[in-house]
Design a protein around this motif. Sequence first.
Motif, PDB file in Angstrom:
ATOM      1  N   LEU A  74     -54.716  -0.520  13.705  1.00  0.00           N
ATOM      2  CA  LEU A  74     -53.289  -0.181  13.565  1.00  0.00           C
ATOM      3  C   LEU A  74     -52.416  -0.808  14.647  1.00  0.00           C
ATOM      4  O   LEU A  74     -51.289  -1.233  14.375  1.00  0.00           O
ATOM      5  CB  LEU A  74     -53.099   1.336  13.595  1.00  0.00           C
ATOM      6  N   ARG A 124     -45.919  12.434   4.637  1.00  0.00           N
ATOM      7  CA  ARG A 124     -45.635  11.017   4.356  1.00  0.00           C
ATOM      8  C   ARG A 124     -46.700  10.134   4.980  1.00  0.00           C
ATOM      9  O   ARG A 124     -47.137   9.157   4.387  1.00  0.00           O
ATOM     10  CB  ARG A 124     -44.269  10.627   4.937  1.00  0.00           C
ATOM     11  N   LEU A 125     -47.088  10.488   6.197  1.00  0.00           N
ATOM     12  CA  LEU A 125     -48.012   9.604   6.918  1.00  0.00           C
ATOM     13  C   LEU A 125     -49.401   9.564   6.281  1.00  0.00           C
ATOM     14  O   LEU A 125     -50.047   8.518   6.280  1.00  0.00           O
ATOM     15  CB  LEU A 125     -48.123  10.037   8.384  1.00  0.00           C
ATOM     16  N   ARG A 146     -51.740  -6.988   2.740  1.00  0.00           N
ATOM     17  CA  ARG A 146     -50.425  -7.583   2.468  1.00  0.00           C
ATOM     18  C   ARG A 146     -49.883  -8.261   3.717  1.00  0.00           C
ATOM     19  O   ARG A 146     -49.248  -9.319   3.645  1.00  0.00           O
ATOM     20  CB  ARG A 146     -49.461  -6.505   1.976  1.00  0.00           C
ATOM     21  N   PHE A 171     -50.039   5.556  14.330  1.00  0.00           N
ATOM     22  CA  PHE A 171     -50.156   6.394  13.131  1.00  0.00           C
ATOM     23  C   PHE A 171     -48.807   7.029  12.808  1.00  0.00           C
ATOM     24  O   PHE A 171     -48.373   7.068  11.662  1.00  0.00           O
ATOM     25  CB  PHE A 171     -51.230   7.460  13.347  1.00  0.00           C
ATOM     26  N   GLN A 172     -48.129   7.459  13.839  1.00  0.00           N
ATOM     27  CA  GLN A 172     -46.835   8.106  13.619  1.00  0.00           C
ATOM     28  C   GLN A 172     -45.767   7.100  13.192  1.00  0.00           C
ATOM     29  O   GLN A 172     -44.702   7.485  12.717  1.00  0.00           O
ATOM     30  CB  GLN A 172     -46.418   8.866  14.878  1.00  0.00           C
ATOM     31  N   GLN A 173     -46.061   5.807  13.379  1.00  0.00           N
ATOM     32  CA  GLN A 173     -45.116   4.777  12.932  1.00  0.00           C
ATOM     33  C   GLN A 173     -45.454   4.262  11.534  1.00  0.00           C
ATOM     34  O   GLN A 173     -44.815   3.337  11.036  1.00  0.00           O
ATOM     35  CB  GLN A 173     -45.146   3.596  13.920  1.00  0.00           C
ATOM     36  N   LEU A 174     -46.479   4.833  10.921  1.00  0.00           N
ATOM     37  CA  LEU A 174     -47.011   4.240   9.686  1.00  0.00           C
ATOM     38  C   LEU A 174     -45.963   4.138   8.576  1.00  0.00           C
ATOM     39  O   LEU A 174     -45.936   3.165   7.821  1.00  0.00           O
ATOM     40  CB  LEU A 174     -48.191   5.064   9.164  1.00  0.00           C
ATOM     41  N   ASP A 175     -45.128   5.139   8.476  1.00  0.00           N
ATOM     42  CA  ASP A 175     -44.136   5.097   7.415  1.00  0.00           C
ATOM     43  C   ASP A 175     -43.170   3.938   7.668  1.00  0.00           C
ATOM     44  O   ASP A 175     -42.840   3.168   6.758  1.00  0.00           O
ATOM     45  CB  ASP A 175     -43.389   6.432   7.371  1.00  0.00           C
ATOM     46  N   MET A 223     -48.156  16.937  14.192  1.00  0.00           N
ATOM     47  CA  MET A 223     -46.743  16.578  13.977  1.00  0.00           C
ATOM     48  C   MET A 223     -46.168  17.525  12.936  1.00  0.00           C
ATOM     49  O   MET A 223     -46.902  18.310  12.338  1.00  0.00           O
ATOM     50  CB  MET A 223     -46.643  15.128  13.509  1.00  0.00           C
ATOM     51  N   LEU A 225     -46.916  -7.260  12.617  1.00  0.00           N
ATOM     52  CA  LEU A 225     -45.723  -7.034  11.798  1.00  0.00           C
ATOM     53  C   LEU A 225     -44.471  -7.392  12.587  1.00  0.00           C
ATOM     54  O   LEU A 225     -43.559  -8.059  12.084  1.00  0.00           O
ATOM     55  CB  LEU A 225     -45.687  -5.569  11.360  1.00  0.00           C
ATOM     56  N   ILE A 250     -51.886  -2.214   3.137  1.00  0.00           N
ATOM     57  CA  ILE A 250     -50.927  -2.694   4.145  1.00  0.00           C
ATOM     58  C   ILE A 250     -51.530  -3.858   4.929  1.00  0.00           C
ATOM     59  O   ILE A 250     -50.892  -4.891   5.132  1.00  0.00           O
ATOM     60  CB  ILE A 250     -50.518  -1.533   5.087  1.00  0.00           C
ATOM     61  N   ILE A 287     -43.850   1.279   9.436  1.00  0.00           N
ATOM     62  CA  ILE A 287     -44.608   0.026   9.248  1.00  0.00           C
ATOM     63  C   ILE A 287     -44.642  -0.353   7.772  1.00  0.00           C
ATOM     64  O   ILE A 287     -44.373  -1.500   7.395  1.00  0.00           O
ATOM     65  CB  ILE A 287     -46.040   0.189   9.819  1.00  0.00           C
ATOM     66  N   ALA A 288     -44.915   0.620   6.929  1.00  0.00           N
ATOM     67  CA  ALA A 288     -45.013   0.335   5.494  1.00  0.00           C
ATOM     68  C   ALA A 288     -43.681  -0.150   4.929  1.00  0.00           C
ATOM     69  O   ALA A 288     -43.614  -1.077   4.125  1.00  0.00           O
ATOM     70  CB  ALA A 288     -45.503   1.582   4.762  1.00  0.00           C
ATOM     71  N   ARG A 324     -49.293   7.160   3.617  1.00  0.00           N
ATOM     72  CA  ARG A 324     -49.336   5.806   4.194  1.00  0.00           C
ATOM     73  C   ARG A 324     -50.742   5.479   4.685  1.00  0.00           C
ATOM     74  O   ARG A 324     -51.191   4.335   4.576  1.00  0.00           O
ATOM     75  CB  ARG A 324     -48.356   5.689   5.363  1.00  0.00           C
ATOM     76  N   GLN A 384     -52.726   4.067   2.207  1.00  0.00           N
ATOM     77  CA  GLN A 384     -52.303   2.705   1.837  1.00  0.00           C
ATOM     78  C   GLN A 384     -52.718   1.682   2.880  1.00  0.00           C
ATOM     79  O   GLN A 384     -52.387   0.505   2.767  1.00  0.00           O
ATOM     80  CB  GLN A 384     -50.779   2.660   1.674  1.00  0.00           C
ATOM     81  N   PHE A 422     -57.547   1.894  10.426  1.00  0.00           N
ATOM     82  CA  PHE A 422     -56.910   2.747  11.433  1.00  0.00           C
ATOM     83  C   PHE A 422     -57.115   2.144  12.823  1.00  0.00           C
ATOM     84  O   PHE A 422     -56.193   2.089  13.635  1.00  0.00           O
ATOM     85  CB  PHE A 422     -57.489   4.164  11.361  1.00  0.00           C
TER      86      PHE A 422
END
Lengths: 340, 340, 340
Positions: free
Chosen positions: C323, B315-316, B329, A320-324, B308, C330, B326, A326-327, B319, B322, C320
């Motif tokens: 993920l 931001r998350l 895609r 989840f914390q990597q989502l940005d 966090m 990815l 994601i 990842i996108a 995401r 999305q 989620f």
Amino acid sequence: MKSYTLGEIAKLLDVQLIGDDQVVINGLGTLRDAAPQQLSFLSNPAYIDQLSSCKASAVIIAENFSDICPTNKLISSAPYVSFAKASALFDRAPSPVSGIHPTAIVDNSAKLAKGVSVAANSVIGADVCIGENSEIGSGVTIGAGSALGKNCKLHSSVTLYHKVSLGSNVIIHSGSIVGADGFGFSFDGEKSIKIHQLGSVRIADNVEIGAGTTIDRGAIGDTVIGLGVKIDNQVQIGHNCIIGDHTIICGCTAIAGSVKIGRYCIMGGASGAVGHISIADKVQVSAMSLVSSSITEAGMYSSGTGHMKTSIWKRLIVRFQQLDSIAKRLKELEKPTDKE
Amino acid sequence: MKSYTLGEIAKLLDVQLIGDDQVVINGLGTLRDAAPQQLSFLSNPAYIDQLSSCKASAVIIAENFSDICPTNKLISSAPYVSFAKASALFDRAPSPVSGIHPTAIVDNSAKLAKGVSVAANSVIGADVCIGENSEIGSGVTIGAGSALGKNCKLHSSVTLYHKVSLGSNVIIHSGSIVGADGFGFSFDGEKSIKIHQLGSVRIADNVEIGAGTTIDRGAIGDTVIGLGVKIDNQVQIGHNCIIGDHTIICGCTAIAGSVKIGRYCIMGGASGAVGHISIADKVQVSAMSLVSSSITEAGMYSSGTGHMKTSIWKRLIVRFQQLDSIAKRLKELEKPTDKE
Amino acid sequence: MKSYTLGEIAKLLDVQLIGDDQVVINGLGTLRDAAPQQLSFLSNPAYIDQLSSCKASAVIIAENFSDICPTNKLISSAPYVSFAKASALFDRAPSPVSGIHPTAIVDNSAKLAKGVSVAANSVIGADVCIGENSEIGSGVTIGAGSALGKNCKLHSSVTLYHKVSLGSNVIIHSGSIVGADGFGFSFDGEKSIKIHQLGSVRIADNVEIGAGTTIDRGAIGDTVIGLGVKIDNQVQIGHNCIIGDHTIICGCTAIAGSVKIGRYCIMGGASGAVGHISIADKVQVSAMSLVSSSITEAGMYSSGTGHMKTSIWKRLIVRFQQLDSIAKRLKELEKPTDKE
């Protein structure tokens, strides 16, 4: 133990009886667990299979299912509503002792209408008005200038602060507190300075409030609870909230200050709403979801992630914390390459 | 201040003493903070480094660590359990005044066994039974027909509604409310109609309930709290829940109606469970996690995202919204291209 | 109804008046809703447009906006702080009855200073000390050996257990419970054994605690609430927490045991903190966020997902759970292909 003939019950519930009107009914039971001489009901068709083995002496049921009911039946267009009415017939909660208990402390200026009962050790402040047939449990405190309508019931250890107003037929369970100060402070750079809470709380007719719930008085204007609102246990409603008619607020929900909730909403258990937002009519919020901005359209809303094994969850919250990232990386990959 | 010789303590805890049995102990302390004449303990090996500088006059310790303990030691196979027993020796909570306080209001039909104490302003209803040596604090209300076992302790301002039953050795802290109406309504298309709550609450032996907790009475059957269950403050347990023996429910947890929780579970602080689900034995739910469907297997479960910085979080959650896009895609990119 | 001339108010708030000092002010109102003869304020520049149509007879305002204020003005360098002070002038909460109510039960060994009032049915235990001018509401219980400073106000049905200490100017709203046992048990393999809670609770000066809040006594040492801390309704603070000076804890927040929160923090509504962690000074935690590990740096922190339509949310929580797979796939795609 209270008992009725089935004929009496049909009359009291205003439903059609198909079967023996002399059967004695002495209680209620679910389709699965009812014993003989009990009354059951079928509302949710998911339980239809339980009809055949049901031991109840009668079942409240919709007409379209009545053929498959093997016992006496009460035909209702709304079986769950008829069941609710039947539940009132069998309530064995003790009746209040009539009158004012000698240990109750009632201010001379308080006005108690006919049929009001006040149990032991309750304290009724100056200029309080209590409407006909209202029952005040033991250890209740009612602050100066508060007003209650008719047929209210305050269970033991309820606290109403000063100038709170309740309509008629309001039930408040034990330990609930109406009219404590809203949480308002001004920060002077060093410390918090109390903003005195000058408003109050107005509660309309037919409201029920569970145990251990708190509804704060308004800062300037009032906190307002609409007609027929039902509030469960340990709910917090902040100052200057306005809760629309017939809205249901399940247990442990936290509503911050100045929230306006529409009519016929359902706030799920342990849900929340941040301050100064509006929620439209007929919004349903699922359990433990936080409404963090206004909702302008009816419908169901949720937040959260759902539960899972902690071992899996620990990996997912890292992801989840990597989502940005990842996108962004996905977008990069989607770019047409030079080769194309 | 209570004090004991170390020899007396060894005897009371039924553990082996290695050291001076005449040392006087007058209290307890952690390894880090204990003063001389205090008793400490080592349970979690993570704290082993604190042994060398510990000022306690004695330490409860497992045999395998006893060599490195620089002071008197009490050898225990379960040091934390021995410490729990030692804590009882030094409890300085005031003893109840014996007998019935003159301001207590006890119905003539109530039966109070030998050694029962009832403090000021408590109200004991009709047909209540209270077992030997139970202590009722001040301002407690016990509804008609309720029954308490032996050695119960109800702190000030506890409310039991009518027909609630408690086993023996049950402790309930102040402000808790057992037996208020469950939250049940039937909607008739316009308004909510109360379903009277005809069941009650049964609480088994050795249960402890914290402050400000609410346990609702059942709609038809009873709400049941099993043997040795420990419930913290401000927990809400809905109608018709069944909580298995020895389960622990931490503070501010919200359990909706008709939830069945197994034995030896731990519900973390501010966790929740939606209604009408089952949770298996030995399930642990982490703090502020919502159990939104039945759990059939022992183990640890969680929900949520972890905290966090809000700037990153904002931001998350964009995401997160999305995520469906994601995933789709990504799948698209994974398709073999024409070139391959 | 209390009223003041604007000149009197300017003097009491120690601010400059521009306008008619003889105008009579009888209450407060927001810019939008104020009536004539009320005093309003402009603090948040977002509301500046409401000035022109405001009906208040005077407005508390910063000097730089004073030109556009169409009515009498009180010039303040901190309008919201001046407004807080003004709110105290118009508080119409009933004054306590002076002295000890005949139904209050005060132990002979208790020491009540000059000006202390104790309302009906309160129970003051042995060796309690209460400082000058403190007000004890009705149905309050104060356990043996507790100490209160000057000018405290305990509203109805507050419970202090034994040996609790409050500083001066402490306000506690109804139903709050200070000093109940912390939630500590040792598991012996079969059952939970109570760890008696031998510490207490120390609350510093100028603390305000809302309604239905619980603050547990420490296991060995004390639970400590710092100077000027403001705690809202239905907050739970576990044993041995230390809450730093001037921190604000909003409603329904759950703080587990042994948490150390810094100075000038804000815990948002229904937020939480797991046990045995530290939170630095000036941390702000947003509503319903869980702090699941220590925070060492000032700033704003959040958890959760934000709310959305349940239909969308249901898809997203499935995603989620994918993920970890999404992230790995990815990464796979990002690998240079053979072709490159």
